[in-house]
Design a protein around this motif. Structure first.
Motif, mmCIF file in Angstrom:
data_model
loop_
_atom_site.group_PDB
_atom_site.id
_atom_site.type_symbol
_atom_site.label_atom_id
_atom_site.label_comp_id
_atom_site.label_asym_id
_atom_site.label_seq_id
_atom_site.Cartn_x
_atom_site.Cartn_y
_atom_site.Cartn_z
ATOM 1 N N GLU A 105 6.166 7.894 7.994
ATOM 2 C CA GLU A 105 6.372 6.388 8.361
ATOM 3 C C GLU A 105 7.765 6.432 8.687
ATOM 4 O O GLU A 105 8.172 5.519 9.014
ATOM 5 C CB GLU A 105 5.899 5.926 7.127
ATOM 6 N N SER A 122 4.921 3.156 1.239
ATOM 7 C CA SER A 122 3.283 3.263 1.485
ATOM 8 C C SER A 122 2.291 3.091 0.677
ATOM 9 O O SER A 122 1.432 2.697 1.669
ATOM 10 C CB SER A 122 3.560 5.044 1.522
ATOM 11 N N HIS A 143 0.179 -0.031 2.612
ATOM 12 C CA HIS A 143 -1.201 0.685 3.808
ATOM 13 C C HIS A 143 -2.550 1.318 2.945
ATOM 14 O O HIS A 143 -2.414 0.858 1.701
ATOM 15 C CB HIS A 143 -0.631 2.381 4.554
ATOM 16 N N ALA A 160 -5.740 2.922 6.465
ATOM 17 C CA ALA A 160 -4.867 2.929 7.266
ATOM 18 C C ALA A 160 -3.964 4.096 7.117
ATOM 19 O O ALA A 160 -3.262 5.121 8.158
ATOM 20 C CB ALA A 160 -3.475 1.681 7.114
ATOM 21 N N SER A 161 -3.783 4.637 5.953
ATOM 22 C CA SER A 161 -3.328 6.194 5.116
ATOM 23 C C SER A 161 -4.303 7.085 5.784
ATOM 24 O O SER A 161 -4.148 8.165 6.162
ATOM 25 C CB SER A 161 -3.532 6.007 3.710
#
Length: 321
Positions: free
Chosen positions: A130, A261, A264, A268-269
């Motif tokens: 990210e 993180s 998410h 999404a991960s």
């Protein structure tokens, strides 16, 4: 099945290994037999009550790698890995023998990684991914990376794979020497007043990007930034506040990016993990090293070691099912 459980937050004394029913695969879900589950600082902090949205009783653990044993026919028997904000917080997580989650929340495990290597890579690589995506790391980007823990190491490998020009800042001279011996360009961070000069000794026009993984160098990072540069942060001082030179930031046209993180979910991960998996399988990212594998039976002890300051990358493994 065996699962690590806690029924109240605020103390690791609430943690215990227990026998609980294996979760069913509800509509749109899979059940994964966990072969390995990564352990992150957020896991023990979760038990200690650092995340107010956590519900109990709960099984902790965000990262995992295993085999789908129940769910849609197209996924049965597939080797997968995954992570996500809800695991271990508002639904049961991966520090168990089996895990249920949305079918779209699993990604194909890279063939080049073992289960333990994949499980160790979740949160660190998702966080680094990210950061490099949002601050636009590409070929030739002048990047200063502060800290070389799990996330910093992942960010260095990702940025290098993209062709960035990376300088790493660490606090100890011995650590800097270790990195240089491995071919990593490193500087020693011992004085915030000197930081900008250190950066400009290497990048005359300042850094195009700074990724501070420690939470202690934001004001100095702004002074080291080049025109139109970006700063990413993933941590903060204990009280959550920092005094920053805003005048310097806007005069440089700089951008400050918060990376988290835990925003998410598993779906999404999984999308990000699919992209990361391609990099591992292509050889652009090397196989992770330095993993300390432990059986799930040693989970409580491992949590206590991490809370006491251990820096090892622990992974819980399940060898019997």
């Amino acid at each position: 099945m065996k699962a690590l459980r806690f029924d109240q937050i605020g103390s690791l004394d609430a943690l215990a290994l227990a026998e609980v029913p294996r979760p069913p695969a509800l509509s749109g879900e899979v059940v994964v037999r966990i072969h390995a589950a990564g352990v992150n600082p957020s896991d023990f902090k979760n038990v200690l009550g650092k995340f107010p949205y956590t519900t109990v009783p709960r099984t902790p653990g965000r990262d995992f790698a295993g085999v789908v044993v129940d769910g849609p026919a197209g996924l049965l028997g597939q080797e997968v890995w995954g992570s996500g904000r809800e695991l271990g917080f508002v639904r049961d997580g991966s520090h168990a023998e089996y895990l249920a989650l949305p079918a779209a929340g699993v990604a194909r495990k890279p063939a080049t990684l073992s289960f333990a290597e994949a499980a160790a890579s979740g949160v660190p690589y998702l966080t680094a991914w990210e950061a490099v995506e949002r601050i636009g790391i590409g070929a030739g980007t002048r990047l200063v990376l502060i800290g070389m823990g799990a996330v910093g190491t992942a960010a260095h490998l990702l940025a290098t794979a993209r062709g960035a020009d990376v300088v790493v800042g660490v606090r100890r001279s011995e650590r800097a020497d270790e990195l240089r011996a491995r071919g990593v360009e490193a500087i020693v961070l011992d004085d915030t007043e000197k930081f900008a000069a250190q950066v400009r000794d290497r990048f005359a026009d300042g850094a195009q990007a700074v990724f501070d993984t420690t939470g202690f160098w934001l004001p100095a990072a702004i002074t080291a930034l080049g025109t139109g540069g970006h700063i990413a942060v993933i941590a903060a001082p204990a009280d959550g506040h920092e005094r920053v030179p805003v005048l310097d930031l806007y005069r440089r046209g700089g951008t400050l990016v918060g990376v988290n993180s835990a925003r998410h979910d598993t779906i999404a991960s999984a999308a990000s993990l699919n992209s990361l998996g391609e990099l591992f399988d292509s050889g652009a990212l090397p196989v992770p090293t330095g993993i300390v594998a432990r059986p799930l039976d040693q989970a409580v002890q491992t949590y206590r070691e991490l809370a006491a300051g251990a820096n090892d990358k622990f992974v819980f493994t399940n060898t019997e099912h």
